[in-house]
Design a protein around this motif. Structure first.
Motif, PDB file in Angstrom:
ATOM      1  N   ILE A 117       0.838  -1.207   0.000  1.00 29.51           N
ATOM      2  CA  ILE A 117       0.000   0.000   0.000  1.00 29.51           C
ATOM      3  C   ILE A 117       0.868   1.249   0.000  1.00 29.51           C
ATOM      4  CG2 ILE A 117      -1.685   1.329   1.333  1.00 29.51           C
ATOM      5  CD1 ILE A 117      -2.777  -1.354   2.365  1.00 29.51           C
ATOM      6  N   TYR A 118       1.924   1.230   0.812  1.00 36.15           N
ATOM      7  CA  TYR A 118       2.834   2.372   0.877  1.00 36.15           C
ATOM      8  C   TYR A 118       3.483   2.632  -0.481  1.00 36.15           C
ATOM      9  CZ  TYR A 118       6.761   5.245   2.536  1.00 36.15           C
ATOM     10  OH  TYR A 118       7.681   6.245   2.719  1.00 36.15           O
TER      11      TYR A 118
ATOM     12  N   TYR B 188       3.945   5.855  -5.417  1.00 36.48           N
ATOM     13  CA  TYR B 188       3.906   5.985  -6.883  1.00 36.48           C
ATOM     14  C   TYR B 188       2.958   7.102  -7.303  1.00 36.48           C
ATOM     15  CZ  TYR B 188       2.272   5.521 -11.588  1.00 36.48           C
ATOM     16  OH  TYR B 188       1.879   5.820 -12.869  1.00 36.48           O
ATOM     17  N   TRP B 189       1.748   7.071  -6.788  1.00 33.64           N
ATOM     18  CA  TRP B 189       0.766   8.075  -7.196  1.00 33.64           C
ATOM     19  C   TRP B 189       1.219   9.477  -6.802  1.00 33.64           C
ATOM     20  CZ3 TRP B 189      -3.474   8.032 -10.222  1.00 33.64           C
ATOM     21  CH2 TRP B 189      -4.005   6.788 -10.583  1.00 33.64           C
ATOM     22  N   GLY B 190       1.747   9.620  -5.589  1.00 33.88           N
ATOM     23  CA  GLY B 190       2.122  10.947  -5.122  1.00 33.88           C
ATOM     24  C   GLY B 190       3.405  11.462  -5.728  1.00 33.88           C
ATOM     25  N   ALA B 191       4.484  10.694  -5.588  1.00 36.92           N
ATOM     26  CA  ALA B 191       5.813  11.167  -5.979  1.00 36.92           C
ATOM     27  C   ALA B 191       6.118  10.930  -7.449  1.00 36.92           C
ATOM     28  CB  ALA B 191       6.877  10.491  -5.115  1.00 36.92           C
TER      29      ALA B 191
ATOM     30  N   LEU C  22      -2.303  16.676  -0.662  1.00 40.27           N
ATOM     31  CA  LEU C  22      -3.214  15.531  -0.620  1.00 40.27           C
ATOM     32  C   LEU C  22      -2.469  14.225  -0.864  1.00 40.27           C
ATOM     33  CD1 LEU C  22      -6.156  14.529  -0.395  1.00 40.27           C
ATOM     34  CD2 LEU C  22      -6.293  14.683  -2.890  1.00 40.27           C
ATOM     35  N   SER C  23      -1.859  14.071  -2.045  1.00 36.49           N
ATOM     36  CA  SER C  23      -1.225  12.794  -2.366  1.00 36.49           C
ATOM     37  C   SER C  23       0.025  12.542  -1.521  1.00 36.49           C
ATOM     38  CB  SER C  23      -0.880  12.739  -3.856  1.00 36.49           C
ATOM     39  OG  SER C  23       0.113  13.689  -4.197  1.00 36.49           O
ATOM     40  N   TYR C  24       0.797  13.590  -1.205  1.00 37.28           N
ATOM     41  CA  TYR C  24       1.981  13.393  -0.375  1.00 37.28           C
ATOM     42  C   TYR C  24       1.600  12.982   1.054  1.00 37.28           C
ATOM     43  CZ  TYR C  24       5.203  15.276  -3.908  1.00 37.28           C
ATOM     44  OH  TYR C  24       5.954  15.473  -5.041  1.00 37.28           O
TER      45      TYR C  24
ATOM     46  N   PHE D  60      16.778  13.748  -4.139  1.00 37.49           N
ATOM     47  CA  PHE D  60      17.602  13.155  -3.090  1.00 37.49           C
ATOM     48  C   PHE D  60      16.754  12.335  -2.127  1.00 37.49           C
ATOM     49  CE2 PHE D  60      19.358  13.525   1.240  1.00 37.49           C
ATOM     50  CZ  PHE D  60      20.553  12.851   1.063  1.00 37.49           C
ATOM     51  N   PHE D  61      15.692  12.926  -1.631  1.00 35.67           N
ATOM     52  CA  PHE D  61      14.845  12.203  -0.689  1.00 35.67           C
ATOM     53  C   PHE D  61      14.054  11.099  -1.376  1.00 35.67           C
ATOM     54  CE2 PHE D  61      15.200  16.314   1.689  1.00 35.67           C
ATOM     55  CZ  PHE D  61      15.921  15.804   2.760  1.00 35.67           C
ATOM     56  N   GLY D  62      13.741  11.293  -2.639  1.00 44.32           N
ATOM     57  CA  GLY D  62      13.042  10.237  -3.370  1.00 44.32           C
ATOM     58  C   GLY D  62      13.886   8.989  -3.516  1.00 44.32           C
ATOM     59  N   TRP D  63      15.193   9.164  -3.643  1.00 42.36           N
ATOM     60  CA  TRP D  63      16.082   8.010  -3.753  1.00 42.36           C
ATOM     61  C   TRP D  63      16.049   7.133  -2.510  1.00 42.36           C
ATOM     62  CZ3 TRP D  63      20.854  10.977  -6.087  1.00 42.36           C
ATOM     63  CH2 TRP D  63      20.701  11.049  -7.474  1.00 42.36           C
ATOM     64  N   PHE D  64      15.649   7.693  -1.389  1.00 45.34           N
ATOM     65  CA  PHE D  64      15.584   6.907  -0.158  1.00 45.34           C
ATOM     66  C   PHE D  64      14.578   5.771  -0.280  1.00 45.34           C
ATOM     67  CE2 PHE D  64      18.159  10.151   1.309  1.00 45.34           C
ATOM     68  CZ  PHE D  64      18.474  10.052   2.649  1.00 45.34           C
ATOM     69  N   ALA D  65      13.657   5.882  -1.226  1.00 49.39           N
ATOM     70  CA  ALA D  65      12.686   4.815  -1.429  1.00 49.39           C
ATOM     71  C   ALA D  65      13.357   3.511  -1.839  1.00 49.39           C
ATOM     72  CB  ALA D  65      11.651   5.226  -2.482  1.00 49.39           C
TER      73      ALA D  65
END
Length: 258
Positions: free
Chosen positions: A115-116, A121-124, A154-156, A225-230
């Motif tokens: 779910i996370y 995906y939808w938000g970022a 909303l999405s974030y 940068f923070f997206g790479w943490f995924a």
């Protein structure tokens, strides 16, 4: 009913009660979220052009600012409510969790993580990409554009709430994550979470520097940068799978010893 039929029915009931994998709650959650996201995207398509181009117009207040002032408190309540519920109902005898129950909880955690990942995906990805398209075609006159109200506010928060729920579920119910903090899991949650406060820097920069809406602009590097943490999802998955394998071997050894 014959004796054979009764035995067969009993075997079916035993098999059903023996099931420890149930991903239908996760499936239905993602289906509902997909319907919701598609619905608000249709809302944006219609009212974005009709009432979202002039932030000083009365219809902007009606269709967009009212939406933002509604969604933000609800998201805060959901964040606190999910975390509070999981903490209040935590397993207070975490060291005594039976192997079978631990396995069930680990597999339930996989549902939380799915779910996370779905909401990230939808938000970022989706809403972030369409936001760039919006601002390259429509000149903003405020930080609170229709695209931002659905993306940033909303999405974030939705994916932050999903990640918070997954993290708290593991911390309160699974011995492996309750005894010590998992670094991959923490990064997997904290990295995308930090995209949200980075929005403040982004909007401040656009207000004072009037930068073009290019994802390669230095102002947007924080999002990347923070997206790479995924990518820490792989470390988290390895930890979960390692424990599942250990529990499977313990179960197999117990069966062979009978």
């Amino acid at each position: 009913m014959s004796l054979t039929t009764e035995k067969a029915s009993g075997a079916v009931r035993a098999a059903e009660s023996d099931t420890i994998v149930n991903y239908w709650p996760a499936y239905w959650t993602m289906i509902c979220l997909a319907v919701f996201y598609i619905g608000i995207r249709i809302y944006e398509q219609y009212f974005g052009w009709k009432a979202g181009l002039d932030s000083f117009a009365p219809e902007f207040q009606t269709y967009w600012l009212n939406l933002m002032w509604t969604e933000l408190p609800l998201e805060f309540i959901a964040f606190c409510g999910i975390g509070g519920y999981l903490w209040k109902t935590r397993d207070r005898n975490i060291d005594k969790v039976a192997p079978r129950e631990e396995m069930r909880r680990l597999l339930a955690l996989v549902g939380w993580l799915a779910i996370y990942a779905f909401t990230v995906y939808w938000g970022a990805s989706y809403f972030t990409e369409q936001d760039g398209t919006w601002h390259q075609t429509v000149i903003r006159d405020t930080d609170f554009t229709p695209s931002h109200i659905l993306e940033f506010y909303l999405s974030y928060p939705i994916y932050i709430i999903a990640g918070w729920g997954a993290f708290m579920y593991a911390r309160t119910r699974i011995p492996q994550f309750a005894k010590k903090i998992s670094l991959p899991f923490l990064l997997f949650f904290a990295g995308p979470f930090m995209i949200f406060p980075n929005i403040g820097l982004n909007e401040w920069g656009h207000t004072f520097w009037f930068m073009e809406e290019l994802f390669t602009a230095p102002l947007h590097w924080g999002f990347v940068f923070f997206g790479w943490f995924a990518l820490a999802v792989f470390g988290t998955a390895c930890q979960v799978l390692d424990r599942v394998i250990e529990l499977s071997k313990e179960y197999e050894a117990d069966v062979l010893s009978l």
